[in-house]
Design a protein around this motif. Structure first.
Motif, PDB file in Angstrom:
ATOM      1  N   ALA A 186      65.800  41.578  17.767  1.00 36.92           N
ATOM      2  CA  ALA A 186      67.116  41.232  17.225  1.00 36.92           C
ATOM      3  C   ALA A 186      68.219  41.335  18.269  1.00 36.92           C
ATOM      4  N   ARG A 187      67.949  41.973  19.387  1.00 40.74           N
ATOM      5  CA  ARG A 187      68.954  42.156  20.446  1.00 40.74           C
ATOM      6  C   ARG A 187      70.212  42.832  19.900  1.00 40.74           C
ATOM      7  N   GLY A 188      69.996  43.837  19.055  1.00 41.13           N
ATOM      8  CA  GLY A 188      71.106  44.495  18.394  1.00 41.13           C
ATOM      9  C   GLY A 188      71.645  45.679  19.161  1.00 41.13           C
ATOM     10  N   PRO A 189      72.469  46.514  18.506  1.00 44.10           N
ATOM     11  CA  PRO A 189      73.103  47.651  19.187  1.00 44.10           C
ATOM     12  C   PRO A 189      72.106  48.691  19.679  1.00 44.10           C
ATOM     13  N   CYS A 190      70.945  48.784  19.059  1.00 43.13           N
ATOM     14  CA  CYS A 190      69.947  49.754  19.523  1.00 43.13           C
ATOM     15  C   CYS A 190      69.427  49.364  20.904  1.00 43.13           C
ATOM     16  N   ARG A 191      69.172  48.089  21.102  1.00 46.95           N
ATOM     17  CA  ARG A 191      68.726  47.607  22.408  1.00 46.95           C
ATOM     18  C   ARG A 191      69.865  47.687  23.427  1.00 46.95           C
ATOM     19  N   GLU A 192      71.076  47.400  22.986  1.00 44.55           N
ATOM     20  CA  GLU A 192      72.227  47.445  23.883  1.00 44.55           C
ATOM     21  C   GLU A 192      72.424  48.839  24.478  1.00 44.55           C
ATOM     22  N   ALA A 193      72.121  49.885  23.691  1.00 43.44           N
ATOM     23  CA  ALA A 193      72.255  51.251  24.204  1.00 43.44           C
ATOM     24  C   ALA A 193      71.335  51.464  25.404  1.00 43.44           C
ATOM     25  N   THR A 194      70.128  50.920  25.328  1.00 45.57           N
ATOM     26  CA  THR A 194      69.188  51.029  26.450  1.00 45.57           C
ATOM     27  C   THR A 194      69.698  50.255  27.665  1.00 45.57           C
ATOM     28  N   LEU A 195      70.176  49.041  27.437  1.00 40.92           N
ATOM     29  CA  LEU A 195      70.644  48.208  28.557  1.00 40.92           C
ATOM     30  C   LEU A 195      71.870  48.817  29.224  1.00 40.92           C
ATOM     31  N   ARG A 196      72.754  49.424  28.427  1.00 40.83           N
ATOM     32  CA  ARG A 196      73.938  50.064  29.018  1.00 40.83           C
ATOM     33  C   ARG A 196      73.541  51.235  29.913  1.00 40.83           C
ATOM     34  N   ALA A 197      72.553  52.017  29.459  1.00 39.57           N
ATOM     35  CA  ALA A 197      72.100  53.155  30.261  1.00 39.57           C
ATOM     36  C   ALA A 197      71.474  52.679  31.573  1.00 39.57           C
ATOM     37  N   CYS A 198      70.691  51.595  31.495  1.00 34.08           N
ATOM     38  CA  CYS A 198      70.078  51.060  32.708  1.00 34.08           C
ATOM     39  C   CYS A 198      71.153  50.524  33.662  1.00 34.08           C
ATOM     40  N   ALA A 199      72.144  49.836  33.115  1.00 30.26           N
ATOM     41  CA  ALA A 199      73.227  49.308  33.959  1.00 30.26           C
ATOM     42  C   ALA A 199      73.971  50.442  34.648  1.00 30.26           C
ATOM     43  N   ALA A 200      74.198  51.547  33.914  1.00 27.08           N
ATOM     44  CA  ALA A 200      74.871  52.699  34.504  1.00 27.08           C
ATOM     45  C   ALA A 200      74.020  53.315  35.612  1.00 27.08           C
ATOM     46  N   ALA A 201      72.683  53.166  35.506  1.00 27.99           N
ATOM     47  CA  ALA A 201      71.782  53.696  36.534  1.00 27.99           C
ATOM     48  C   ALA A 201      71.589  52.706  37.683  1.00 27.99           C
ATOM     49  N   GLY A 202      72.193  51.518  37.585  1.00 24.90           N
ATOM     50  CA  GLY A 202      72.176  50.582  38.691  1.00 24.90           C
ATOM     51  C   GLY A 202      71.115  49.504  38.646  1.00 24.90           C
ATOM     52  N   PHE A 203      70.526  49.230  37.512  1.00 19.85           N
ATOM     53  CA  PHE A 203      69.520  48.167  37.448  1.00 19.85           C
ATOM     54  C   PHE A 203      69.441  47.607  36.032  1.00 19.85           C
ATOM     55  N   MET A 204      68.778  46.475  35.877  1.00 24.32           N
ATOM     56  CA  MET A 204      68.474  45.919  34.563  1.00 24.32           C
ATOM     57  C   MET A 204      66.958  45.838  34.438  1.00 24.32           C
ATOM     58  N   PRO A 205      66.409  46.298  33.331  1.00 21.88           N
ATOM     59  CA  PRO A 205      64.945  46.336  33.204  1.00 21.88           C
ATOM     60  C   PRO A 205      64.340  44.941  33.107  1.00 21.88           C
ATOM     61  N   THR A 206      63.138  44.820  33.608  1.00 24.88           N
ATOM     62  CA  THR A 206      62.376  43.583  33.479  1.00 24.88           C
ATOM     63  C   THR A 206      61.340  43.774  32.376  1.00 24.88           C
ATOM     64  N   PHE A 207      61.490  43.028  31.287  1.00 23.61           N
ATOM     65  CA  PHE A 207      60.585  43.184  30.149  1.00 23.61           C
ATOM     66  C   PHE A 207      59.387  42.254  30.328  1.00 23.61           C
TER      67      PHE A 207
END
Length: 307
Positions: free
Chosen positions: A197-218
């Motif tokens: 669904a690409r909802g707020p639950c997934r966004e929380a993960t992406l924000r944490a990864c962005a803060a750590a300096g990368f975007m995950p590759t699924f």
């Protein structure tokens, strides 16, 4: 229209056999009782009582009216009791909307309790992921803050908890024995997505990864937490889920807290403002908070035992 209150006064007069006696029973003045009788006779167009010595007696028509009035007033009392039960939540319907991981962890025990304590109440359960636009607004909705709500109908919102995320790893993974893992340490991992669904639950993960300096590759995209975790159990990669989404983990995986930063999601429940006095709604809120408190206690005990 015949006034039900005047019917009650009339039946009191018939039962007592006098206006004065009925007045004393009802706490009225005799003149007030007489006035009610006069108006009732005018409303019905019938002669209901007649003088008999110092008292009054019903006419033949009056006796029939008094008898029927008893049935009407009894039905009205039952109706008023029914309305009170609906208002208090003892009968009628209650619709509850929730997201999948809340449904798995909280809904079964809570609804089991509600159906026992409110046996006349019908519960309609709705999984938010399956709700369509035409679905009526729920009475209670458990949601993740940031999710689109069903409508703008007036609701009372009650925050429940802020929930951290963990990473689920194969038990033989190089990081599996760690007490906590930095988000940046997962940059090169094969990620399993778990929220189509690409909802707020997934966004929380992406924000944490962005803060750590990368975007995950699924490498794998799944629709839900349970399926994502099953892929991890098969050695496909790792997945990041909120604690509530872990459920009963397969024995071949472990869940490790994430830090620097810790992804989180806020969970709340909203209830219809018109149901503030509804006892069943209040009980659902109480049970939700109880289950959350128990979960925190169990998590604290588990953490103490692990250290």
């Amino acid at each position: 229209m015949i006034d039900l209150h005047r019917l009650r006064v009339f039946r009191a007069v018939v039962a007592d056999g006098s206006i004065n006696g009925a007045a004393a029973t009802l706490g009225y003045t005799p003149s007030a009782v007489s006035q009610h009788l006069t108006v009732l006779q005018r409303e019905t167009g019938l002669s209901l009582i007649e003088r008999h010595g110092r008292g009054v007696v019903p006419t033949a028509v009056g006796r029939a009216i008094a008898h029927e009035a008893g049935r009407v007033l009894e039905s009205m009392a039952e109706f008023e009791s029914f309305v009170a039960d609906v208002r208090d939540g003892h009968t009628g319907r209650l619709s509850v909307c929730y997201f999948a991981s809340a449904g798995s962890a909280w809904i079964p025990p809570i609804i089991a309790t509600i159906t026992t304590e409110f046996p006349g109440l019908r519960i309609d359960l709705r999984l938010v992921e399956l709700v369509v636009d035409a679905t009526p607004d729920p009475d209670i909705e458990i949601f993740v803050e940031g999710s689109p709500l069903a409508s703008s109908t007036e609701y009372d919102v009650h925050p429940l908890l802020e929930e951290p995320y963990v990473v689920v790893l194969p038990r033989d993974h190089r990081l599996a024995d760690r007490a906590e893992i930095k988000v940046s340490e997962l940059e090169t991992e094969r990620w399993v997505d778990n929220d189509v669904a690409r909802g707020p639950c997934r966004e929380a993960t992406l924000r944490a990864c962005a803060a750590a300096g990368f975007m995950p590759t699924f490498h794998i995209e799944t629709h839900d937490y349970a399926t994502g975790i099953r892929f991890v159990a098969e050695g496909v990669g790792v997945t990041v889920v909120p604690v509530l989404g872990c459920g009963q983990l397969p024995p071949s995986v472990v869940a490790v807290p994430l830090v620097d930063p810790t992804p989180t999601r806020r969970i709340a429940v909203r209830t219809r403002a018109t149901l503030r006095s509804n006892l069943a709604v209040a009980r659902v809120l109480e049970l939700l908070r109880d289950h959350i408190a128990i979960g925190r206690l169990e998590a604290g005990l588990a953490e103490t035992q692990s250290t």
